[in-house]
Scaffold this motif. Sequence first.
Motif, short mmCIF file in Angstrom:
data_model
loop_
_atom_site.label_atom_id
_atom_site.label_comp_id
_atom_site.label_asym_id
_atom_site.label_seq_id
_atom_site.Cartn_x
_atom_site.Cartn_y
_atom_site.Cartn_z
N UNK A 120 3.40 3.44 1.42
CA UNK A 120 3.10 3.38 2.85
C UNK A 120 2.91 4.77 3.44
N UNK A 121 3.72 5.70 3.02
CA UNK A 121 3.57 7.06 3.51
C UNK A 121 2.25 7.68 3.12
N UNK A 122 1.78 7.36 1.93
CA UNK A 122 0.57 7.97 1.42
C UNK A 122 -0.70 7.28 1.88
N UNK A 123 -0.62 5.98 2.21
CA UNK A 123 -1.84 5.22 2.52
C UNK A 123 -1.80 4.48 3.85
N UNK A 124 -0.62 4.32 4.44
CA UNK A 124 -0.42 3.51 5.65
C UNK A 124 -0.65 2.03 5.37
N UNK A 125 -0.67 1.64 4.11
CA UNK A 125 -0.98 0.27 3.71
C UNK A 125 0.18 -0.38 2.98
N UNK A 126 1.36 0.20 3.07
CA UNK A 126 2.50 -0.36 2.36
C UNK A 126 2.99 -1.66 2.95
N UNK A 127 2.55 -2.00 4.15
CA UNK A 127 2.96 -3.25 4.76
C UNK A 127 2.58 -4.45 3.93
N UNK A 128 1.48 -4.35 3.21
CA UNK A 128 1.05 -5.46 2.36
C UNK A 128 2.03 -5.66 1.21
N UNK A 129 2.54 -4.56 0.65
CA UNK A 129 3.55 -4.67 -0.41
C UNK A 129 4.88 -5.14 0.16
N UNK A 130 5.20 -4.71 1.38
CA UNK A 130 6.42 -5.18 2.04
C UNK A 130 6.34 -6.69 2.27
N UNK A 131 5.16 -7.16 2.65
CA UNK A 131 4.94 -8.60 2.82
C UNK A 131 5.21 -9.34 1.52
N UNK A 139 14.81 -5.88 -9.23
CA UNK A 139 14.34 -4.51 -9.09
C UNK A 139 14.10 -4.15 -7.62
N UNK A 140 14.98 -4.60 -6.74
CA UNK A 140 14.79 -4.40 -5.30
C UNK A 140 14.77 -2.92 -4.92
N UNK A 141 15.64 -2.12 -5.52
CA UNK A 141 15.71 -0.70 -5.15
C UNK A 141 14.41 0.02 -5.53
N UNK A 142 13.97 -0.22 -6.76
CA UNK A 142 12.72 0.42 -7.20
C UNK A 142 11.54 -0.04 -6.35
N UNK A 143 11.52 -1.33 -6.00
CA UNK A 143 10.44 -1.87 -5.18
C UNK A 143 10.42 -1.23 -3.80
N UNK A 144 11.57 -1.07 -3.18
CA UNK A 144 11.64 -0.46 -1.84
C UNK A 144 11.19 0.99 -1.87
N UNK A 145 11.57 1.72 -2.92
CA UNK A 145 11.12 3.11 -3.05
C UNK A 145 9.60 3.17 -3.17
N UNK A 146 9.04 2.26 -3.97
CA UNK A 146 7.58 2.22 -4.15
C UNK A 146 6.89 1.87 -2.85
N UNK A 147 7.46 0.93 -2.08
CA UNK A 147 6.86 0.54 -0.79
C UNK A 147 6.83 1.74 0.15
N UNK A 148 7.95 2.45 0.24
CA UNK A 148 8.02 3.61 1.12
C UNK A 148 7.02 4.68 0.73
N UNK A 149 6.95 4.99 -0.55
CA UNK A 149 6.03 6.02 -1.02
C UNK A 149 4.58 5.63 -0.75
#
Length: 251
Positions: free
Chosen positions: A147-158, A135-145
């Motif tokens: 991160x944009x909303x919270x500035x904390x998406x780096x943890x999910x990217x990790x 589910x890489x595509x769905x995961x990347x979309x979720x990370x971007x969304x």
Amino acid sequence: MANLQTDLNLTYLLFGAFIAALAMVQSIFGVGLLIFGTPALLFAGVRFDEVLSVLLPASLSVSVLQIVCDGRPKTSEIAGYFVYMLPALGIGLLVALFAHVPGLDLFICGLLVFAAVLRVSPNYREKLMAFAKRFSRTTLIAIGMVHGMTNMGGSLLEAYVSSRESEKLNIRQSIACGYALLAGSQLIVLASVGRFQVSAATGIAIIVASSVFLTFGRRTFALIHQTRYRVFVSVLMVLAASALIAKRALV
């Protein structure tokens, strides 16, 4: 006047030490300045767009230096970032600047703790890697969304990258590239809507963060054993979740 100058000097000194500590974390793991800096500055009363204006350039500086020193990741990873993650980031950031979504931070906390627990178990780690690949595509979309909303998406990217890669250098390469793209895109969106503000704190953060990576961060990263690095990443996820909880409770 002298007392005022002393207070300003002390403030900048403390701020510099704060940035240095977070830059050290990001130098090793690829994330840190945004994950821990965002809730701390929000708690201090700094507006979200001002937090971004201070932390994003510093984070971008460290990520670019990591890419230059380590080399870029796989082309397939970069393509996925551009196609799926960045468009979602733009939408999420616009939502954050002009709206509010309750409960999102608690959802992220749950994901981080869940991923951290799975990563320290050999059996569950394989399942986590399989899920991230499927589910890489769905995961990347979720990370971007997120991160944009919270500035904390780096943890999910990790969590995403460390579930797909096992070598610490490959992990940091992919995270640094993704983080650089996220920060650069955020700055473009901020500037386009007139919310990017350059200040003395911005310059201090860039200089301190870059200096920490070049002097201490690279050496410390090289000294950490592969097995310990995997455990440290899991601990970082839990700490990131704690930072989110603190942000919700205190801000």
